[in-house]
Design an enzyme around this catalytic site. Structure first.
Site, PDB file in Angstrom:
ATOM      1  N   GLY A   1      41.434  -5.442   9.373  1.00  0.00           N
ATOM      2  CA  GLY A   1      42.033  -4.668  10.443  1.00  0.00           C
ATOM      3  C   GLY A   1      42.665  -3.394   9.911  1.00  0.00           C
ATOM      4  CB  CYS A   2      43.250  -0.103  11.514  1.00  0.00           C
ATOM      5  SG  CYS A   2      43.905  -0.618  13.118  1.00  0.00           S
ATOM      6  CG  PHE A   3      48.879  -1.608  11.999  1.00  0.00           C
ATOM      7  CD1 PHE A   3      49.678  -0.707  11.295  1.00  0.00           C
ATOM      8  CD2 PHE A   3      48.929  -1.581  13.381  1.00  0.00           C
ATOM      9  CE1 PHE A   3      50.505   0.200  11.957  1.00  0.00           C
ATOM     10  CE2 PHE A   3      49.737  -0.677  14.054  1.00  0.00           C
ATOM     11  CZ  PHE A   3      50.531   0.216  13.346  1.00  0.00           C
ATOM     12  CB  ALA A   4      45.310  -5.930   8.029  1.00  0.00           C
TER      13      ALA A   4
ATOM     14  CB  THR B   1      47.868   0.857   6.713  1.00  0.00           C
ATOM     15  OG1 THR B   1      46.801   1.212   7.580  1.00  0.00           O
ATOM     16  CG2 THR B   1      48.609   2.113   6.306  1.00  0.00           C
TER      17      THR B   1
END
Length: 337
Positions: A147-150, A152
């Site tokens: 995932g994108c937040f993951a 980052t």
């Protein structure tokens, strides 16, 4: 670039895309039509079947004559799934695919340990964060794209996990409106988003599980507590995260942990000067910066949620699986202004 001229000298990878009309599907198309070793065999979309891709992704006018299709072809090497969360499993259960086809899933269906082996579809998945699982990805048949937040948050914390420094982690992060997907909702309309921010899914975000598993992969069974407050931002692309931990190590001791960890990873850059979102928007890069006051360390991390946080990372994983130079097709210019 004339790809037909390349086919006599370079082995091309034939790919298909399921769900090509959304944000991640569109970014994937933009990358792959310019990738020197990829032929796009089909782009699947039931609701847009028969339309030219540029009729949906209007910036691609003049770049491709591909049309959306409702057919799933079997004569491909790699299939990208750009579906809603939960839809990838359903698609694979309902669709017979040749065993030789590699799958890269951009949803969250197969990211957690409990979901990595799927007997109903007879496939097992590797968690596709190259900075963590490079060698496993190279030998994988199926990838669960992070995932994108993951992505980052993990990039900011992995060197600290390897050093066993994580105990209590306090993370905040802000994301652009494209992180919410293409379907309109009350909080994705311009009139709501402009000049506005809001915390959402406080301490309960769906990426916490995969982040925790990755950190434990490096730090072992040592307990730590991760508190995460995500924010909706009033911009379209990008994620900026700040993670705080307690440590008595100095910046002079901490920076080498980060430089050493990412030395062999071209898409993650460690900076000793402050980083900002426009450094990474429209690129497959992540940038990190450390700050310290007393015994509190803050790690800042920024990336483009649609590229390094999604479609760019998926192409990076494809490059690794097929033995290509990992930066192929991913040297992109940032939107610096």
């Amino acid at each position: 670039m004339n790809k037909e001229a390349l086919t006599t000298d370079i082995q091309m990878i034939n790919v298909g895309i399921i769900g090509g009309a959304g944000y991640t599907g569109g970014e994937l198309i933009r990358l792959l039509i310019n990738h020197p070793q990829v032929n796009i065999s089909f782009i699947h979309s039931r609701s847009n079947s028969g339309k030219y891709v540029y009729e949906v992704h209007k910036d691609l006018l003049g770049d491709t004559e591909l049309q959306f299709s409702d057919e799933v072809k079997q004569d491909i090497d790699c299939l990208f799934l750009c579906l809603g969360h939960g839809e990838s499993t359903k698609f694979l259960q309902e669709t017979t695919l040749a065993d030789t086809i590699k799958i890269i899933d951009l949803a969250n269906d197969f990211r957690l340990h409990k979901d990595k082996v799927q007997e109903s579809i007879q496939r097992s998945f590797v968690y596709g964060l190259p900075e963590l699982n490079m060698e496993e990805i190279r030998g994988a048949r199926n990838i669960a794209n992070p995932g994108c937040f993951a992505t980052t948050i993990q990039l900011g914390l992995l060197p600290l996990a390897k050093a066993g420094l994580l105990k209590d982690i306090y993370t905040t992060g802000i994301t652009g409106s494209t992180g919410a997907g293409q379907s309109l909702s009350a909080t994705s309309h311009f009139s709501w988003r402009a000049n506005n921010i809001q915390a959402y899914k406080t301490l309960t975000h769906q990426h916490l599980g995969e982040i925790g598993e990755s950190l434990h992969q490096l730090q072992g069974d040592t307990d730590f507590d991760l508190s995460f407050v995500p924010w909706r931002g009033d911009f379209t692309r990008g994620i900026f995260v700040s993670s705080t931990i307690t440590t008595d190590l100095s910046l002079e001791e901490l920076y080498p942990l980060f430089f050493d960890f990412y030395e062999a990873h071209p898409f993650t850059q460690v900076s000793k000067t402050p980083v900002f979102l426009k450094q990474v928007v429209n690129t497959n890069k992540a940038v990190l910066h450390l700050e310290k006051a007393g015994n509190k360390l803050v790690v800042h991390a920024a990336l483009d949620n649609l590229l390094k946080g999604a479609s760019g990372q998926a192409v990076h994983n494809m490059n690794l699986i097929f033995g290509l130079e990992e930066t192929t097709g991913l040297r992109l210019k940032p939107a610096a202004f």
